[in-house]
Design a protein around this motif. Structure first.
Motif, short mmCIF file in Angstrom:
data_model
loop_
_atom_site.label_atom_id
_atom_site.label_comp_id
_atom_site.label_asym_id
_atom_site.label_seq_id
_atom_site.Cartn_x
_atom_site.Cartn_y
_atom_site.Cartn_z
N ASP A 1 35.58 49.39 42.12
CA ASP A 1 36.31 50.06 43.20
C ASP A 1 35.42 50.85 44.15
N SER A 2 35.73 50.71 45.45
CA SER A 2 35.08 51.51 46.49
C SER A 2 36.13 52.11 47.41
N SER A 3 37.28 52.45 46.85
CA SER A 3 38.43 52.89 47.64
C SER A 3 38.39 54.38 47.96
N THR A 4 39.16 54.73 48.99
CA THR A 4 39.39 56.13 49.32
C THR A 4 40.86 56.49 49.13
N ASP A 5 41.66 55.54 48.65
CA ASP A 5 43.08 55.81 48.41
C ASP A 5 43.33 55.92 46.90
N ARG A 6 44.56 55.67 46.45
CA ARG A 6 44.92 55.85 45.05
C ARG A 6 44.68 54.61 44.19
N THR A 7 43.96 53.63 44.71
CA THR A 7 43.73 52.40 43.95
C THR A 7 43.16 52.65 42.55
N PRO A 8 42.09 53.44 42.40
CA PRO A 8 41.52 53.61 41.05
C PRO A 8 42.47 54.31 40.09
N ALA B 1 30.48 43.48 32.18
CA ALA B 1 31.47 42.60 31.57
C ALA B 1 31.04 42.18 30.17
N ARG B 2 31.96 42.21 29.22
CA ARG B 2 31.63 41.88 27.83
C ARG B 2 32.25 40.56 27.39
N GLY B 3 33.14 40.00 28.18
CA GLY B 3 33.87 38.82 27.77
C GLY B 3 33.03 37.56 27.71
N GLU B 4 33.44 36.64 26.85
CA GLU B 4 32.79 35.33 26.77
C GLU B 4 33.11 34.50 28.01
N TYR B 5 34.25 34.81 28.63
CA TYR B 5 34.66 34.19 29.88
C TYR B 5 34.92 35.30 30.89
N VAL B 6 34.56 35.05 32.15
CA VAL B 6 34.75 36.05 33.20
C VAL B 6 35.58 35.43 34.32
N ALA B 7 36.72 36.04 34.59
CA ALA B 7 37.60 35.60 35.67
C ALA B 7 37.48 36.57 36.83
N ILE B 8 37.52 36.05 38.05
CA ILE B 8 37.43 36.91 39.23
C ILE B 8 38.55 36.59 40.19
N GLY B 9 38.97 37.61 40.94
CA GLY B 9 40.02 37.42 41.93
C GLY B 9 40.26 38.70 42.70
N ASP B 10 40.73 38.57 43.93
CA ASP B 10 41.01 39.73 44.77
C ASP B 10 42.29 40.43 44.33
N ALA B 11 42.34 41.74 44.58
CA ALA B 11 43.46 42.56 44.13
C ALA B 11 44.44 42.86 45.26
N GLY C 1 48.70 46.71 46.44
CA GLY C 1 48.76 45.46 45.69
C GLY C 1 48.23 45.51 44.27
N ILE C 2 47.50 46.56 43.93
CA ILE C 2 46.83 46.59 42.63
C ILE C 2 47.81 46.59 41.46
N SER C 3 48.93 47.27 41.61
CA SER C 3 49.91 47.33 40.51
C SER C 3 50.47 45.95 40.21
N LEU D 1 37.87 37.70 27.09
CA LEU D 1 38.00 37.46 28.53
C LEU D 1 37.84 38.76 29.29
N THR D 2 37.07 38.71 30.36
CA THR D 2 36.95 39.83 31.30
C THR D 2 37.50 39.39 32.64
N VAL D 3 38.42 40.16 33.18
CA VAL D 3 38.98 39.89 34.50
C VAL D 3 38.41 40.94 35.46
N VAL D 4 37.72 40.48 36.49
CA VAL D 4 37.08 41.38 37.44
C VAL D 4 37.82 41.32 38.78
N MET D 5 38.17 42.51 39.29
CA MET D 5 38.80 42.61 40.60
C MET D 5 38.05 43.63 41.45
N PRO D 6 37.46 43.21 42.58
CA PRO D 6 36.87 44.19 43.50
C PRO D 6 37.98 44.79 44.35
N THR D 7 37.92 46.08 44.57
CA THR D 7 39.00 46.73 45.33
C THR D 7 38.43 47.64 46.41
N LEU D 8 39.09 47.61 47.55
CA LEU D 8 38.80 48.51 48.66
C LEU D 8 40.13 48.89 49.29
#
Length: 420
Positions: free
Chosen positions: A85-92, A121-131, A60-62, A48-55
């Motif tokens: 990630d495309s953040s300018t804060d401490r998210t990454p 992503a390498r997972g057989e399944y890919v999950a996505i959701g906001d962070a 909330g990431i923790s 499983l690969t879980v993908v979260m786009p972050t800005l």
């Protein structure tokens, strides 16, 4: 796929199969969820690969990472978490500390963030959701189980069929925006979903590979469902809970809403052009026919003035119909027009056919107008005889001329597209 096992967790690597799902909690009971997470350089293949786009999601990431780990422990499958990630804060930094693989897209944008992560992503399944904590990743297991079914390509969480916590979604979004956009998408693309813009989704690898995702911005959420529906892929939903977000919102209600509507229409020319052309055409021709015979309906008498209106509507209909033809030849929309006229022209049109029809139409109209000019001259340039007939002939002549030149333009578009 590999059938090796991780000695620290006794969890079988590989695809998320029925055994792994049903027995996931037991498999993880003797080991911590951390042992199921892998990094990019790990030889262990994630299921499983879980993908979260972050800005700028440091608030909330923790919490999101913690909830993903809870879901991973319940499923008991080897997992990678990709934070795009495309953040300018401490998210990454926070994400890395919590065990995520952080990737940085070369260009900004919601769609770009997902596409960049999907390529890695390498997972057989890919999950996505906001962070931003709006989606509870602890609800992922039921979506993974749903996506694991042979008859399901995409599993989605439905906020509108589930629970929306107080303050989590503005009333305008909850009762107008999201239901209306979902209605548009279902009407244009036959998606059959209750919440088209829910961001919590799970896809299997085959489904992801079949999708042609190109958008770079917020339209990405719509494009995934539109393309899946156009390819007759199966989308199933489960109710989820939508929570209040942490951090500053990045969504512009009206601008992003309009971008979704515009994207839906541009990729459904049958609804954007063909349907209005048919409606205007039927209306214009009907009004002209009633006016030509001086029909009276109640207190309304159809005559020269209504003939002018009918002529205008008919010409507008022809112009819109021409745009439908141009778009069907020059573009490659997600939902191609399915009406028989557009289909015939797209697949069987030849320049000679269109030019011939245009010349015949022009000749008929010009002949009637020529007769009218002669009659007008004979009458000593008095009142124009049969004004309604002449207006009808003018309309026919105009459409004939347009047909000739539109045929040449369609032929040019078709030649250009073939060359590409």
């Amino acid at each position: 796929m590999s059938a090796d096992t991780d000695p620290s967790s006794d969890v079988t690597e590989g695809a998320v199969d029925e055994v792994a799902i049903e027995d996931g909690a037991n498999a993880a009971s003797g080991s911590h969820a951390e042992s199921l997470l892998v990094q990019a350089d790990s030889e262990r293949e994630p299921s499983l690969t879980v993908v979260m786009p972050t800005l700028n999601e440091e608030e909330g990431i923790s919490e999101c990472m913690g909830r993903v780990k809870s879901a991973v422990a319940e499923l008991g499958v080897v997992t990678e978490i990709l934070v795009s990630d495309s953040s300018t804060d401490r998210t990454p930094e926070i994400a890395r500390e919590k065990g995520a693989i952080v990737v940085e897209p070369e260009e900004g944008g919601y769609g770009n963030a997902y596409k960049y992560a999907f390529e890695r992503a390498r997972g057989e399944y890919v999950a996505i959701g906001d962070a931003d904590t709006t989606y509870d990743f602890e609800e992922l297991p039921k979506l993974v189980k749903l996506a694991n079914r042979d008859d399901v390509d995409i599993a989605m969480g439905s906020r509108l069929d589930g629970e929306i916590k107080q303050g989590a979604m503005p009333p305008l979004h909850q009762y107008v925006g999201n239901p209306l956009l979902t209605k548009f998408l279902n009407t244009f693309y036959d998606a059959g979903v209750s919440d088209a813009h829910s961001g919590l989704r799970v896809l299997d690898r085959d489904a992801l590979d079949r999708l042609d995702l190109e958008t770079t911005g917020m339209e990405f959420a719509s494009e995934m469902i539109m393309d899946a529906a156009a390819k007759d892929m199966t989308i199933e939903e489960r109710p989820i809970t939508y929570h209040e977000r942490e951090g500053e919102a990045t969504l512009d209600s009206f601008r992003d809403g309009w971008r979704h509507v515009k994207f839906m229409l541009v990729n459904a020319p049958g609804y954007l052009f063909s349907a209005p052309a048919v409606l205007f055409g039927l209306l214009g021709i009907s009004v002209m026919a009633l006016s030509l015979f001086g029909t009276q309906l109640g207190s309304v008498t159809f005559g020269l003035q209504t003939m002018i209106g009918g002529s205008l509507i008919t010409v507008v209909a022809y112009q819109i119909g021409s745009l439908a033809m141009f778009s069907s030849v020059a573009t490659d929309p997600i939902r191609e027009p399915a009406d028989p006229v557009t289909d015939f022209i797209r697949n069987r049109f030849r320049l000679e056919h269109g030019a011939s029809v245009g010349l015949v139409t022009f000749s008929i109209g010009a002949a009637i107008l020529g007769y009218a000019v002669v009659a007008w001259t004979v009458e000593g340039y008095a009142a124009v005889p049969s004004a309604s007939v002449n207006l009808l002939a003018s309309t026919v002549t105009m459409i004939g001329v347009q047909t000739v030149f539109c045929s040449f333009f369609l032929s040019m578009l078709g030649t250009t597209k073939t060359a590409q």
